[in-house]
Design an enzyme around this catalytic site. Structure first.
Site, PDB file in Angstrom:
ATOM      1  N   GLY A  43      18.078  -8.362  -6.964  1.00 56.03           N
ATOM      2  CA  GLY A  43      18.743  -7.082  -7.176  1.00 56.03           C
ATOM      3  C   GLY A  43      18.333  -6.478  -8.508  1.00 56.03           C
ATOM      4  O   GLY A  43      18.987  -6.705  -9.514  1.00 56.03           O
TER       5      GLY A  43
ATOM      6  N   TYR B 132      12.621 -16.089  -4.114  1.00 60.79           N
ATOM      7  CA  TYR B 132      12.204 -15.657  -2.777  1.00 60.79           C
ATOM      8  C   TYR B 132      12.860 -16.422  -1.643  1.00 60.79           C
ATOM      9  O   TYR B 132      12.695 -16.052  -0.472  1.00 60.79           O
ATOM     10  CB  TYR B 132      10.677 -15.743  -2.664  1.00 60.79           C
ATOM     11  CG  TYR B 132       9.970 -14.702  -3.490  1.00 60.79           C
ATOM     12  CD1 TYR B 132       9.909 -13.375  -3.060  1.00 60.79           C
ATOM     13  CD2 TYR B 132       9.402 -15.014  -4.714  1.00 60.79           C
ATOM     14  CE1 TYR B 132       9.281 -12.408  -3.822  1.00 60.79           C
ATOM     15  CE2 TYR B 132       8.770 -14.052  -5.480  1.00 60.79           C
ATOM     16  CZ  TYR B 132       8.712 -12.745  -5.025  1.00 60.79           C
ATOM     17  OH  TYR B 132       8.097 -11.779  -5.791  1.00 60.79           O
TER      18      TYR B 132
ATOM     19  N   ARG C 246      14.687 -14.275   0.736  1.00 61.69           N
ATOM     20  CA  ARG C 246      13.993 -13.407   1.679  1.00 61.69           C
ATOM     21  C   ARG C 246      13.393 -14.156   2.856  1.00 61.69           C
ATOM     22  O   ARG C 246      12.834 -13.541   3.769  1.00 61.69           O
ATOM     23  CB  ARG C 246      12.866 -12.650   0.960  1.00 61.69           C
ATOM     24  CG  ARG C 246      13.409 -11.540   0.135  1.00 61.69           C
ATOM     25  CD  ARG C 246      12.428 -10.599  -0.493  1.00 61.69           C
ATOM     26  NE  ARG C 246      11.031 -10.730  -0.245  1.00 61.69           N
ATOM     27  CZ  ARG C 246      10.114 -10.099  -0.980  1.00 61.69           C
ATOM     28  NH1 ARG C 246      10.499  -9.342  -2.005  1.00 61.69           N
ATOM     29  NH2 ARG C 246       8.847 -10.224  -0.725  1.00 61.69           N
TER      30      ARG C 246
ATOM     31  N   GLU D   8       0.825  -1.202   0.000  1.00 62.71           N
ATOM     32  CA  GLU D   8       0.000   0.000   0.000  1.00 62.71           C
ATOM     33  C   GLU D   8       0.864   1.258   0.000  1.00 62.71           C
ATOM     34  O   GLU D   8       1.756   1.415   0.835  1.00 62.71           O
ATOM     35  CB  GLU D   8      -0.906   0.013   1.228  1.00 62.71           C
ATOM     36  CG  GLU D   8      -1.737   1.279   1.392  1.00 62.71           C
ATOM     37  CD  GLU D   8      -2.755   1.461   0.281  1.00 62.71           C
ATOM     38  OE1 GLU D   8      -2.869   2.590  -0.230  1.00 62.71           O
ATOM     39  OE2 GLU D   8      -3.443   0.482  -0.069  1.00 62.71           O
TER      40      GLU D   8
ATOM     41  N   GLU E 143      19.389 -10.113 -10.908  1.00 63.77           N
ATOM     42  CA  GLU E 143      18.201 -10.223 -11.757  1.00 63.77           C
ATOM     43  C   GLU E 143      17.974  -9.004 -12.646  1.00 63.77           C
ATOM     44  O   GLU E 143      17.299  -9.088 -13.674  1.00 63.77           O
ATOM     45  CB  GLU E 143      16.954 -10.443 -10.891  1.00 63.77           C
ATOM     46  CG  GLU E 143      16.657  -9.280  -9.952  1.00 63.77           C
ATOM     47  CD  GLU E 143      15.498  -9.559  -9.009  1.00 63.77           C
ATOM     48  OE1 GLU E 143      14.630 -10.379  -9.372  1.00 63.77           O
ATOM     49  OE2 GLU E 143      15.465  -8.949  -7.921  1.00 63.77           O
TER      50      GLU E 143
ATOM     51  N   ILE F  92      16.781  -6.566   1.682  1.00 71.68           N
ATOM     52  CA  ILE F  92      17.886  -7.475   1.382  1.00 71.68           C
ATOM     53  C   ILE F  92      18.780  -6.888   0.303  1.00 71.68           C
ATOM     54  O   ILE F  92      19.934  -7.289   0.161  1.00 71.68           O
ATOM     55  CB  ILE F  92      17.381  -8.870   0.959  1.00 71.68           C
ATOM     56  CG1 ILE F  92      16.662  -8.833  -0.383  1.00 71.68           C
ATOM     57  CG2 ILE F  92      16.524  -9.498   2.037  1.00 71.68           C
ATOM     58  CD1 ILE F  92      16.369 -10.202  -0.971  1.00 71.68           C
ATOM     59  N   ASP F  93      18.260  -5.931  -0.482  1.00 65.73           N
ATOM     60  CA  ASP F  93      19.028  -5.373  -1.600  1.00 65.73           C
ATOM     61  C   ASP F  93      20.147  -4.435  -1.156  1.00 65.73           C
ATOM     62  O   ASP F  93      21.040  -4.122  -1.946  1.00 65.73           O
ATOM     63  CB  ASP F  93      18.105  -4.614  -2.555  1.00 65.73           C
ATOM     64  CG  ASP F  93      17.186  -5.543  -3.329  1.00 65.73           C
ATOM     65  OD1 ASP F  93      17.558  -6.719  -3.513  1.00 65.73           O
ATOM     66  OD2 ASP F  93      16.105  -5.096  -3.739  1.00 65.73           O
TER      67      ASP F  93
ATOM     68  N   ASN G 200      13.005   1.282   0.272  1.00 65.39           N
ATOM     69  CA  ASN G 200      13.026   2.599  -0.353  1.00 65.39           C
ATOM     70  C   ASN G 200      11.639   3.217  -0.486  1.00 65.39           C
ATOM     71  O   ASN G 200      11.464   4.411  -0.244  1.00 65.39           O
ATOM     72  CB  ASN G 200      13.690   2.500  -1.732  1.00 65.39           C
ATOM     73  CG  ASN G 200      15.196   2.407  -1.634  1.00 65.39           C
ATOM     74  OD1 ASN G 200      15.851   3.318  -1.150  1.00 65.39           O
ATOM     75  ND2 ASN G 200      15.755   1.303  -2.085  1.00 65.39           N
TER      76      ASN G 200
END
Length: 336
Positions: A176, A261, A264, A73, A228, A132-133, A109
């Site tokens: 990434g 995934y 993560r 959201e 990626e 994680i990035d 972000n």
């Protein structure tokens, strides 16, 4: 003092440890009341909340995911839940009705952008960087990154044995989209021979030449680590595209693996557990001293903070002069 806490965006290891760090410090040290907000900013729109006690925070340190749930959201965009209402105004109203003196926003972000906009409206906001990035501006590391790198490195370690057995090239794709931190760190730690990241352009002929040169030196297999988000033909995933191009260039059997995934999920590493705990505790200190509109940061080994309006909208990317890139090239690793 009554504070709210939410988690927004993608899940990652260490979120629950951060919730624990914030809430235990708030309840036990400062005597604050803590309200958990479910499903990110969606929960602020619908007032989907619960009261936390010290007991309800037990067992969180090593759990993956987020006990509060999350969502994508974005209240400043006309989509998602309640698309026909003024969502920022409703959030402001609900924060007042819930009696919250501050809202702690844990996220990446996108969350930092939203947090900065809410702070600009006059709401008391403190945020904690989660991804994680590892691409959030202003902090050396965000929690979740070390856990993802550990998972990716373990996968690369395992691919060495099958690549060696079959004398193949193995291409492994890690997360990434815009930043190649996971590929860089796991590729270096896992002994990758080629590491491709979005920030550094590559030439497929150079990659093929690197692999053939290894073959001439008596090294019949190679490990290629790709983020990626690297450039492809636009029709295939990064690993599939690179694997097909390498096989065409070299004639060597090439296979791809996509971690997805898996990176993560699961329990956070000890480093991420401690980083989450420290960041969560410092977030509560900012609230206690009424330093709002700030994001927690890690600089060197010091936990600090920076203004949200200086961080929102910026990305921290890998540069050519990064120590690992420089050292990797000295060792003969191909970055493109």
């Amino acid at each position: 003092m009554r504070i709210g806490i939410l988690t927004s965006g993608g899940d990652c290891p260490g979120i629950n440890a951060t919730i624990r760090g914030v809430c235990k410090t708030a309840i036990n040290h400062y005597g604050m009341e803590v309200i958990g907000i479910h499903s990110g900013f969606q929960g602020l729109l619908t007032k989907d909340v619960e009261s936390f006690t010290d007991k309800s925070l037990s067992g969180l340190l090593n759990q993956g995911g987020t006990m509060l749930g999350t969502s994508r959201e974005k209240p400043f965009k006309k989509n998602g839940v309640m698309s026909d209402v003024n969502k920022p105004a409703l959030i402001e109203q609900n924060v007042k009705e819930l009696g919250l003196d501050c809202v702690v926003c844990i996220g990446g972000n996108g969350t930092q952008k939203t947090a900065a906009k809410l702070a600009a409206m006059g709401l008391n906001i403190v945020s904690v960087p989660k991804t994680i990035d590892n691409d959030i501006w202003g902090t050396d590391f965000s929690f979740g990154f070390d856990s993802a790198v550990s998972i990716a490195t373990d996968a690369i370690d395992r691919l060495h044995s099958t690549a060696s057995s079959h004398k193949r090239v193995m291409v492994i794709e890690v997360m990434g989209h815009k930043a190649g931190w996971i590929a860089l760190y796991s590729g270096m730690a896992g002994g990758g021979d080629v590491i491709l990241i979005p920030e550094i352009p590559y030439n497929i002929h150079n990659i093929g030449e690197t692999i053939l040169n290894r073959l001439k030196k008596g090294k019949p297999y190679s490990i290629v680590v790709v983020a990626e988000g690297i450039q492809t033909d636009g029709r295939k995933r990064a690993a599939e595209y690179i694997a097909q191009e390498i096989e065409y260039e070299t004639g060597i059997e090439t296979r791809e693996t996509v971690l997805g995934y898996i990176q993560r999920g699961g329990s956070p590493t000890p480093f991420d557990r401690n980083l989450s705990t420290r960041m969560g505790g410092h977030a509560t200190e900012l609230i206690a001293t009424e330093q709002f509109g700030r994001m927690i940061t890690l600089k060197g080994d010091e936990i600090s903070s920076a203004p949200l309006d200086e961080i929102a909208g910026k990305l921290k990317l890998v540069t050519e002069d990064n120590d690992l890139v420089v050292q990797g090239r000295r060792m003969g690793i191909c970055f493109g």
